[in-house]
Design a protein around this motif. Structure first.
Motif, PDB file in Angstrom:
ATOM      1  N   ALA A  67     -44.941  11.741  25.665  1.00  0.00           N
ATOM      2  CA  ALA A  67     -44.218  13.013  25.583  1.00  0.00           C
ATOM      3  C   ALA A  67     -42.829  12.797  24.994  1.00  0.00           C
ATOM      4  N   LYS A  68     -42.206  11.690  25.420  1.00  0.00           N
ATOM      5  CA  LYS A  68     -40.874  11.390  24.912  1.00  0.00           C
ATOM      6  C   LYS A  68     -40.924  11.099  23.414  1.00  0.00           C
ATOM      7  N   VAL A  69     -41.966  10.305  23.025  1.00  0.00           N
ATOM      8  CA  VAL A  69     -42.118   9.996  21.599  1.00  0.00           C
ATOM      9  C   VAL A  69     -42.354  11.272  20.804  1.00  0.00           C
ATOM     10  N   ARG A  70     -43.248  12.137  21.384  1.00  0.00           N
ATOM     11  CA  ARG A  70     -43.515  13.399  20.692  1.00  0.00           C
ATOM     12  C   ARG A  70     -42.254  14.251  20.575  1.00  0.00           C
ATOM     13  N   ALA A  71     -41.472  14.289  21.654  1.00  0.00           N
ATOM     14  CA  ALA A  71     -40.218  15.051  21.622  1.00  0.00           C
ATOM     15  C   ALA A  71     -39.270  14.460  20.580  1.00  0.00           C
ATOM     16  N   GLY A  72     -39.236  13.110  20.558  1.00  0.00           N
ATOM     17  CA  GLY A  72     -38.388  12.455  19.563  1.00  0.00           C
ATOM     18  C   GLY A  72     -38.850  12.752  18.155  1.00  0.00           C
ATOM     19  N   VAL A  73     -40.174  12.717  17.965  1.00  0.00           N
ATOM     20  CA  VAL A  73     -40.728  13.019  16.648  1.00  0.00           C
ATOM     21  C   VAL A  73     -40.406  14.465  16.257  1.00  0.00           C
ATOM     22  N   LYS A  74     -40.539  15.357  17.274  1.00  0.00           N
ATOM     23  CA  LYS A  74     -40.246  16.768  17.013  1.00  0.00           C
ATOM     24  C   LYS A  74     -38.780  16.956  16.628  1.00  0.00           C
ATOM     25  N   LYS A  75     -37.893  16.258  17.369  1.00  0.00           N
ATOM     26  CA  LYS A  75     -36.462  16.330  17.038  1.00  0.00           C
ATOM     27  C   LYS A  75     -36.208  15.750  15.646  1.00  0.00           C
ATOM     28  N   LEU A  76     -36.904  14.636  15.352  1.00  0.00           N
ATOM     29  CA  LEU A  76     -36.735  14.011  14.047  1.00  0.00           C
ATOM     30  C   LEU A  76     -37.235  14.932  12.938  1.00  0.00           C
ATOM     31  N   GLU A  77     -38.374  15.589  13.205  1.00  0.00           N
ATOM     32  CA  GLU A  77     -38.893  16.536  12.219  1.00  0.00           C
ATOM     33  C   GLU A  77     -37.914  17.678  12.006  1.00  0.00           C
ATOM     34  N   ALA A  78     -37.280  18.134  13.120  1.00  0.00           N
ATOM     35  CA  ALA A  78     -36.290  19.208  13.012  1.00  0.00           C
ATOM     36  C   ALA A  78     -35.099  18.763  12.169  1.00  0.00           C
ATOM     37  N   VAL A  79     -34.663  17.509  12.369  1.00  0.00           N
ATOM     38  CA  VAL A  79     -33.553  16.978  11.580  1.00  0.00           C
ATOM     39  C   VAL A  79     -33.948  16.902  10.105  1.00  0.00           C
ATOM     40  N   TYR A  80     -35.166  16.419   9.831  1.00  0.00           N
ATOM     41  CA  TYR A  80     -35.621  16.330   8.447  1.00  0.00           C
ATOM     42  C   TYR A  80     -35.728  17.712   7.799  1.00  0.00           C
ATOM     43  N   GLU A  81     -36.081  18.708   8.620  1.00  0.00           N
ATOM     44  CA  GLU A  81     -36.103  20.073   8.096  1.00  0.00           C
ATOM     45  C   GLU A  81     -34.705  20.511   7.677  1.00  0.00           C
ATOM     46  N   TRP A  82     -33.713  20.161   8.517  1.00  0.00           N
ATOM     47  CA  TRP A  82     -32.330  20.476   8.157  1.00  0.00           C
ATOM     48  C   TRP A  82     -31.913  19.735   6.898  1.00  0.00           C
ATOM     49  N   LEU A  83     -32.317  18.454   6.811  1.00  0.00           N
ATOM     50  CA  LEU A  83     -31.970  17.678   5.616  1.00  0.00           C
ATOM     51  C   LEU A  83     -32.595  18.287   4.366  1.00  0.00           C
ATOM     52  N   ASP A  84     -33.866  18.715   4.493  1.00  0.00           N
ATOM     53  CA  ASP A  84     -34.532  19.358   3.351  1.00  0.00           C
ATOM     54  C   ASP A  84     -33.845  20.666   2.977  1.00  0.00           C
ATOM     55  N   LYS A  85     -33.414  21.387   4.016  1.00  0.00           N
ATOM     56  CA  LYS A  85     -32.746  22.662   3.774  1.00  0.00           C
ATOM     57  C   LYS A  85     -31.403  22.449   3.073  1.00  0.00           C
ATOM     58  N   ILE A  86     -30.676  21.426   3.518  1.00  0.00           N
ATOM     59  CA  ILE A  86     -29.402  21.096   2.867  1.00  0.00           C
ATOM     60  C   ILE A  86     -29.652  20.694   1.420  1.00  0.00           C
ATOM     61  N   ARG A  87     -30.636  19.836   1.229  1.00  0.00           N
ATOM     62  CA  ARG A  87     -30.932  19.312  -0.105  1.00  0.00           C
ATOM     63  C   ARG A  87     -31.355  20.425  -1.063  1.00  0.00           C
ATOM     64  N   ALA A  88     -31.994  21.466  -0.539  1.00  0.00           N
ATOM     65  CA  ALA A  88     -32.536  22.531  -1.386  1.00  0.00           C
ATOM     66  C   ALA A  88     -31.477  23.496  -1.908  1.00  0.00           C
ATOM     67  N   GLN A  89     -30.273  23.457  -1.341  1.00  0.00           N
ATOM     68  CA  GLN A  89     -29.231  24.409  -1.762  1.00  0.00           C
ATOM     69  C   GLN A  89     -28.724  24.061  -3.162  1.00  0.00           C
ATOM     70  N   PRO A  90     -28.428  25.087  -3.954  1.00  0.00           N
ATOM     71  CA  PRO A  90     -28.084  24.837  -5.372  1.00  0.00           C
ATOM     72  C   PRO A  90     -26.683  24.304  -5.624  1.00  0.00           C
ATOM     73  N   ASN A  91     -25.743  24.501  -4.687  1.00  0.00           N
ATOM     74  CA  ASN A  91     -24.379  24.053  -4.948  1.00  0.00           C
ATOM     75  C   ASN A  91     -23.717  23.537  -3.683  1.00  0.00           C
ATOM     76  N   PHE A  92     -22.543  22.962  -3.851  1.00  0.00           N
ATOM     77  CA  PHE A  92     -21.847  22.306  -2.750  1.00  0.00           C
ATOM     78  C   PHE A  92     -21.525  23.271  -1.614  1.00  0.00           C
ATOM     79  N   ASP A  93     -20.973  24.426  -1.932  1.00  0.00           N
ATOM     80  CA  ASP A  93     -20.565  25.356  -0.889  1.00  0.00           C
ATOM     81  C   ASP A  93     -21.750  25.786  -0.026  1.00  0.00           C
ATOM     82  N   GLN A  94     -22.888  26.049  -0.641  1.00  0.00           N
ATOM     83  CA  GLN A  94     -24.066  26.463   0.120  1.00  0.00           C
ATOM     84  C   GLN A  94     -24.640  25.301   0.938  1.00  0.00           C
TER      85      GLN A  94
END
Length: 609
Positions: A37-64
């Motif tokens: 359960a802890k590993v799954r929670a960690g994986v879920k948190k990691l997936e959430a972080v990667y989603e944020w990273l993907d979201k940041i990466r997808a923005q067209p400019n610095f301000d966004q």
């Protein structure tokens, strides 16, 4: 002990061992389940972080990208305000680049003074270096406790106000920042390189352009051709070199550039235009047009000669003909003055500053709304400097800085320089470069760093929310503080196509209100005292404080054609057929009139108080 007892004891022992084994197995299963359960929670948190990273990466400019970073921080920890600062290495300060308020309201633009609704902490445009902490910590700004999330030495995120943070919340934020920080650092570094490249490229272009303008006879005409095209709203235009036996098209601009391409092959047409007049001649040509223009549906051509070169602008329809002819006459006169300054400079008998001032006048008069701008900037700045009793050498530097404060606009595109309406964030960032570029031009041309610093910092604010360095109070050079007052006065008292001007007294009241936060109150008071004295001396006069041509620095080409010019018996607004529109004014809203209409009442009210 008999056999039965022995068997019972053995059975009991076996049962105990079995129970222990079962219990151990259960504990292992529970531990395994907990671990999974802890590993799954960690994986879920990691997936959430990667989603944020993907979201940041997808923005067209610095301000966004930075806005999404703050959105991610707000998902980890709730606060009123989130602000991201990056380090400006040149000025060794932390500069605000993005902010977010609770409820999802974001303000990605960096250097504007940010506003929020309600009683919310407002992040400043700059922050002290002490906020570059090694770890997550609470640091006070004045009396406001702020939670600081460091981004190595490149920047910092501040949340606030935050009185305390639990260990659990701190660990959560640290984990999230540990994952996101490398990408944020990379994005910040790329943005810093990009900004430095923008400044370097704009400065290089401006200095190269100015060098060409100073040394080459027709270069100024080639540079300002697109600006003239925008002002005249022509379909297209070209600069023709008439220095050789055979005329040639030196440059062209506009959507109908194919007309210029065909015209370049029509030697007879180009020669016919050359014969239309000497330097300063302006004509509206209709009917007998070259085939290249007729084939494209053009009905009118405006022709203006500069002696060795001439402009052609072609139109499908001609509106505001009289004003356009006046514009070209003004252009011809200004260019004649510039050409004299250029020849003097090339002979070695003239300095570079007069050449730059002639170029500034040329640029000013490319739009009705900026006619006389540099001259007015310089005159009013001299007045304030004298009111303050500054030394003569400082007054001279202030005068030059004010006159050339916008010379860097030569590095901007004509579309951006002459844009009507508000700028986009990207356009605003480019426009802000004009102060830096203007300062570099003056430094390069004169070697006077004090004058250059007056130009560089004339968009700073007393409260530290200005640019480029976020200087505060008396850290701002005195010349910059003087220029800032004059600039705001002219911006408000003169209108634009998309904005009516304020009345004279409304503008003075705005200056008073801006004293302390935006402007230096001492500079404002010096300016107000001068105008009050001037108005008091004419309190009983129904006439304007001065002629329109003098108060607005209108070129002679416009004034001499105006029926009010040279008349002392009536005010300009009392004369029929005046040419206010030719220099971006309307009689009813022009400050020459609005000042006179309220002078007696304002002076009387001031005397009572």
């Amino acid at each position: 002990m008999n056999l039965a007892d022995i068997l019972d004891t053995r059975l009991a022992v076996e049962l105990i061992w079995a129970a222990a084994a079962a219990g151990g197995l259960l504990l292992i299963c529970v531990a395994a389940a907990w671990y999974i359960a802890k590993v799954r929670a960690g994986v879920k948190k990691l997936e959430a972080v990667y989603e944020w990273l993907d979201k940041i990466r997808a923005q067209p400019n610095f301000d966004q990208k930075m806005s999404v970073v703050l959105e991610g921080v707000s998902a980890q920890f709730e606060a009123q305000t989130y602000a991201l600062y990056i380090r400006n290495e040149r000025y060794d300060k932390l500069m605000l680049r993005a902010s977010r308020f609770r409820g999802g309201k974001a303000a990605a633009n960096a250097n504007a003074f940010l506003k929020s609704e309600g009683d919310v902490y407002k992040p400043g445009a700059t922050a002290e270096k002490r906020f570059l902490t090694e770890g997550i910590d609470i640091v006070k700004e004045g009396e406001v406790p702020l939670l600081v999330l460091p981004i190595s030495s490149k920047g910092v995120i501040r949340l606030g106000p935050v009185l305390r943070i639990s260990r659990r919340a701190k660990r959560k934020l640290k984990r999230w920042m540990d994952f996101v920080r490398p990408m944020v650092e990379e994005v910040i570094e790329a943005e810093q390189v990009k900004e430095q490249a923008h400044i370097a490229m704009a400065s290089k272009n401006a200095i190269v352009n100015l060098s060409k303008i100073a040394l080459e006879e027709n270069e100024a005409l080639a540079q300002i051709l697109p600006f003239c095209l925008n002002t005249l709203k022509a379909a297209g235009g070209c600069l023709v070199d008439a220095t050789q036996p055979r005329c040639r098209v030196a440059s062209s601009a506009g959507a109908a550039a194919d007309v210029a391409a065909k015209l370049a092959d029509d030697a007879a047409a180009l020669e016919a235009f050359r014969g239309r007049g000497a330097a300063g001649k302006v004509q509206d040509v209709e009917g007998d047009l070259p085939a290249a223009m007729l084939d494209a549906g053009m009905k009118h051509v405006l022709y203006v000669s500069f002696g060795s070169h001439y402009y052609l602008f072609w139109f499908k329809t001609m509106q505001e003909r009289y004003w356009k002819l006046l514009f070209l006459q003004t252009l011809a006169q200004n260019y004649e003055q510039f050409a004299r300054a250029q020849k003097s400079y090339l002979r070695g008998s003239g300095a570079y500053v007069p050449l730059l001032q002639a170029l500034a006048r040329l640029l000013d008069d490319l739009s009705p709304n900026t006619i006389g701008y540099s001259e007015l900037m310089s005159r009013y700045s001299i007045i304030i400097a004298r009111q303050l009793g500054l030394p003569d050498d400082v007054i001279r530097d202030v005068a030059v800085a004010a006159y050339l404060s916008h010379i860097g606009t030569i590095a901007l595109s004509s579309d951006l320089f002459q844009k009507e309406g508000q700028y986009t964030e990207a356009e605003f960032e480019l426009m802000k470069l004009h102060a830096e570029v203007s300062a570099l031009i003056v430094s390069f041309a004169t070697g006077n760093e004090r004058t250059a610093s007056y130009i560089r910092h004339h968009h700073e604010r007393m409260d530290g929310h200005g640019y480029p360095a976020g200087l505060k109070g008396t850290d701002i050079p005195i010349g910059s503080r003087i220029i800032a007052v004059v600039q705001l006065f002219l911006a408000k008292v003169n209108g634009r196509n998309y904005r009516d001007p304020l009345t004279f007294d409304q503008t003075l009241q705005m200056l008073r209100s801006a004293g302390g936060q935006q402007l230096d109150p001492d500079m404002v008071q010096a300016f107000l005292d001068w105008y009050t004295s001037k108005r008091r001396a004419q309190v009983d006069s129904p006439k304007s404080l001065g002629a329109c041509s003098e108060m607005c620095c209108v070129p002679e080409s416009i004034c001499s054609s105006c029926p009010a010019f040279g008349r002392a018996d009536v005010n300009c607004w009392e004369t029929e057929g005046v040419l206010c529109a030719a220099h971006g004014k309307s009689c009813d809203s022009c400050f020459v009139k609005t000042e006179a209409m309220t002078r007696r009442n304002v002076i009387a009210a001031g005397a009572r108080t």
